[in-house]
Scaffold this active site. Structure first.
Site, PDB file in Angstrom:
ATOM      1  CB  SER A  73      -0.463   0.069   1.041  1.00 21.17           C
ATOM      2  OG  SER A  73       0.159  -0.421   3.057  1.00 21.17           O
ATOM      3  CE1 TYR A 138      -0.358   1.044  -3.237  1.00 22.07           C
ATOM      4  CE2 TYR A 138       0.078   3.920  -3.412  1.00 22.07           C
ATOM      5  CZ  TYR A 138      -0.664   2.508  -3.263  1.00 22.07           C
ATOM      6  OH  TYR A 138      -1.734   2.519  -2.103  1.00 22.07           O
TER       7      TYR A 138
HETATM    8  P1  NAI Z   1      -2.120  -2.061   4.427  1.00 16.93           P
HETATM    9  O1  NAI Z   1      -0.693  -1.801   4.472  1.00 16.93           O
HETATM   10  O2  NAI Z   1      -2.652  -1.689   5.674  1.00 16.93           O
HETATM   11  O3  NAI Z   1      -3.172  -3.098   4.221  1.00 16.93           O
HETATM   12  C1  NAI Z   1      -2.585  -4.665   2.824  1.00 16.93           C
HETATM   13  C2  NAI Z   1      -2.904  -5.823   3.713  1.00 16.93           C
HETATM   14  O4  NAI Z   1      -2.519  -6.589   2.266  1.00 16.93           O
HETATM   15  C3  NAI Z   1      -1.785  -6.160   4.782  1.00 16.93           C
HETATM   16  O5  NAI Z   1      -2.537  -7.093   5.622  1.00 16.93           O
HETATM   17  C4  NAI Z   1      -1.120  -6.856   4.292  1.00 16.93           C
HETATM   18  O6  NAI Z   1      -0.693  -8.054   5.232  1.00 16.93           O
HETATM   19  C5  NAI Z   1      -1.994  -7.556   2.578  1.00 16.93           C
HETATM   20  N1  NAI Z   1      -0.969  -7.878   1.842  1.00 16.93           N
HETATM   21  C6  NAI Z   1      -0.063  -7.961   1.108  1.00 16.93           C
HETATM   22  N2  NAI Z   1       0.674  -8.361   0.471  1.00 16.93           N
HETATM   23  C7  NAI Z   1      -0.141  -8.985   0.193  1.00 16.93           C
HETATM   24  C8  NAI Z   1       0.135 -10.494  -0.374  1.00 16.93           C
HETATM   25  N3  NAI Z   1       1.042 -10.502  -1.665  1.00 16.93           N
HETATM   26  N4  NAI Z   1      -0.881 -11.313  -0.171  1.00 16.93           N
HETATM   27  C9  NAI Z   1      -1.460 -11.323   0.845  1.00 16.93           C
HETATM   28  N5  NAI Z   1      -2.301 -10.267   1.342  1.00 16.93           N
HETATM   29  C10 NAI Z   1      -1.200  -9.053   1.421  1.00 16.93           C
HETATM   30  O7  NAI Z   1      -3.117  -0.928   3.449  1.00 16.93           O
HETATM   31  P2  NAI Z   1      -4.166  -0.387   4.043  1.00 16.93           P
HETATM   32  O8  NAI Z   1      -4.256   1.329   4.099  1.00 16.93           O
HETATM   33  O9  NAI Z   1      -5.340  -1.298   4.456  1.00 16.93           O
HETATM   34  O10 NAI Z   1      -5.014  -0.179   2.398  1.00 16.93           O
HETATM   35  C11 NAI Z   1      -5.752  -1.623   1.131  1.00 16.93           C
HETATM   36  C12 NAI Z   1      -5.617  -1.115   0.258  1.00 16.93           C
HETATM   37  O11 NAI Z   1      -6.221   0.051   0.061  1.00 16.93           O
HETATM   38  C13 NAI Z   1      -4.391  -1.350  -0.440  1.00 16.93           C
HETATM   39  O12 NAI Z   1      -4.247  -1.983  -1.664  1.00 16.93           O
HETATM   40  C14 NAI Z   1      -4.029   0.105  -0.528  1.00 16.93           C
HETATM   41  O13 NAI Z   1      -3.711   0.545  -2.121  1.00 16.93           O
HETATM   42  C15 NAI Z   1      -5.428   0.470  -1.284  1.00 16.93           C
HETATM   43  N6  NAI Z   1      -5.695   2.087  -0.664  1.00 16.93           N
HETATM   44  C16 NAI Z   1      -5.777   2.826   1.121  1.00 16.93           C
HETATM   45  C17 NAI Z   1      -5.785   4.077   1.353  1.00 16.93           C
HETATM   46  C18 NAI Z   1      -5.969   4.166   2.788  1.00 16.93           C
HETATM   47  O14 NAI Z   1      -6.028   5.751   2.361  1.00 16.93           O
HETATM   48  N7  NAI Z   1      -5.901   3.176   3.617  1.00 16.93           N
HETATM   49  C19 NAI Z   1      -5.728   5.453  -0.486  1.00 16.93           C
HETATM   50  C20 NAI Z   1      -5.480   4.391  -1.373  1.00 16.93           C
HETATM   51  C21 NAI Z   1      -5.552   3.357  -1.644  1.00 16.93           C
HETATM   52  C1  15L Z   2      -2.663   5.286  -0.526  1.00 15.87           C
HETATM   53  O1  15L Z   2      -3.254   4.946  -1.898  1.00 15.87           O
HETATM   54  C2  15L Z   2      -2.212   4.438   0.888  1.00 15.87           C
HETATM   55  O2  15L Z   2      -1.959   3.314   0.488  1.00 15.87           O
HETATM   56  C3  15L Z   2      -2.095   5.802   2.037  1.00 15.87           C
HETATM   57  O3  15L Z   2      -1.749   4.661   3.078  1.00 15.87           O
HETATM   58  C4  15L Z   2      -1.843   6.862   1.536  1.00 15.87           C
HETATM   59  O4  15L Z   2      -0.400   7.175   2.153  1.00 15.87           O
HETATM   60  C5  15L Z   2      -3.131   7.680   0.627  1.00 15.87           C
HETATM   61  O5  15L Z   2      -2.580   6.858  -0.572  1.00 15.87           O
HETATM   62  C6  15L Z   2      -2.792   9.425   0.721  1.00 15.87           C
HETATM   63  O6  15L Z   2      -3.015   9.324  -0.955  1.00 15.87           O
HETATM   64  O7  15L Z   2      -2.771   9.149   1.853  1.00 15.87           O
END
Ligand code: NAI
Ligand code: 15L
Length: 269
Positions: A73, A138
């Site tokens: 992420s 990413y």
């Molecule tokens: P995070 O990093 O907290 O969670 C990602 C999860 O995916 C982790 O629990 C990790 O163990 C799991 N993971 C990573 N690689 C893996 C693999 N190869 N196989 C199985 N599991 C795997 O990220 P978060 O913040 O929860 O984001 C979730 C999704 O939303 C991500 O795809 C991220 O790119 C996207 N996203 C999140 C944003 C946010 O504000 N939280 C903003 C934009 C996108």
């Molecule tokens: C993302 O895509 C990341 O997964 C999240 O951790 C934040 O950094 C978010 O963008 C952001 O733009 O703030």
């Protein structure tokens, strides 16, 4: 399509996955959880890597939809991003196609278009149809995911809503986030709309609350039935008093992706 009841939530151990595990059951979903890491408090969660095609096929068997949050992420090496986000997302789509899962909601990111200049007050909102301008490997992988979704719709009739999420955390923690924040409650509203709207084909939407300082156009999200209720402006006074308004001369503030364009945060592993 009939309202999906059983939804596979990938990335269930992550920040967003944890928030959605709490919020989505109120919409009537039975969540099946998957992550490469243990999911606290969920001994039945499937522990599998997105590289494990057999486990993925079993995980998607019988579900009505997938909410695909798993992956790296933040920024990382090209090879790691390639494995988790590019190949991993491909494996998930193949498993869903083979098992006849009709819909995926894909966690894309604002960083797929992160080098888009930040709108100044009075500028038009950034449309979904803006050119991709990834700010990192990413962000590049999220553009790949969106294109993969389009291919699987055109070729196989598998529907996707790609949600270019802004920042989904309990509270905004920077002045930039005042523009891109999605409250967890609005996140659940948007994912629910994306899981249930009729005839989405492949639809791309931005994912945020109805922020006063919004930078992008939420109309494609609203067309799914999404009605955001939150506005980050409630946090503005405190954040602006701490950090000041975004600086015209600061490269960190020049683009949608903020500091991802200048010094991206690195995936810890
Ligand atoms: P995070 O990093 O907290 O969670 C990602 C999860 O995916 C982790 O629990 C990790 O163990 C799991 N993971 C990573 N690689 C893996 C693999 N190869 N196989 C199985 N599991 C795997 O990220 P978060 O913040 O929860 O984001 C979730 C999704 O939303 C991500 O795809 C991220 O790119 C996207 N996203 C999140 C944003 C946010 O504000 N939280 C903003 C934009 C996108
Ligand atoms: C993302 O895509 C990341 O997964 C999240 O951790 C934040 O950094 C978010 O963008 C952001 O733009 O703030």
């Amino acid at each position: 399509m009939p309202a999906p009841r059983t939804v596979l939530l990938t990335g269930a151990a992550g920040g967003l996955g944890t928030l959605m595990r709490d919020l989505l059951p109120a919409y009537g979903y039975a969540l099946r959880l998957l992550d490469v890491n243990p999911v606290p408090g969920a001994p039945d969660a499937i522990r599998a890597d997105l590289a494990d095609t057999g486990a993925l096929r079993e995980a998607v068997r019988g579900v009505d939809a997938v909410l695909h949050l798993a992956g790296i992420s933040l920024e990382s090496t090209f090879d790691r991003i390639l494995e988790a986000n590019v190949r991993g997302t491909y494996h998930l789509y193949e498993a869903a196609r083979e098992e006849g899962v009709p819909r995926i909601v894909f966690a894309s990111s604002n960083h797929a278009v992160g080098f888009t200049p930040r709108p100044r007050p009075g500028d038009p909102l950034i449309p979904v149809a803006t050119a991709r301008r990834p700010d990192t490997f990413y962000g590049l992988s999220k553009g790949f995911g969106e294109d993969l979704a389009q291919l699987y719709w055109d070729l196989h009739g598998l529907e996707t809503v790609s949600v270019r999420i802004g920042s989904c955390f309990p509270e905004p923690s920077s002045v930039r986030m005042l523009s891109v924040w999605m409250s967890p409650a609005d996140g659940a509203r948007l994912f629910h709309a994306a899981l249930t709207a009729e005839g989405v084909g492949h639809t791309v939407v931005y994912g945020s609350s109805a922020n006063t300082r919004l930078w992008w156009d939420l109309s494609s999200a609203r067309a799914l039935g999404y009605e955001p209720r939150d506005d980050s402006e409630a946090y503005a006074k405190e954040l602006v008093a701490r950090d000041g308004e975004l600086d015209e001369d600061d490269p960190d503030h020049a683009h949608l992706g903020g500091h991802f364009c200048t010094r991206p945060p690195l995936w810890p592993h």
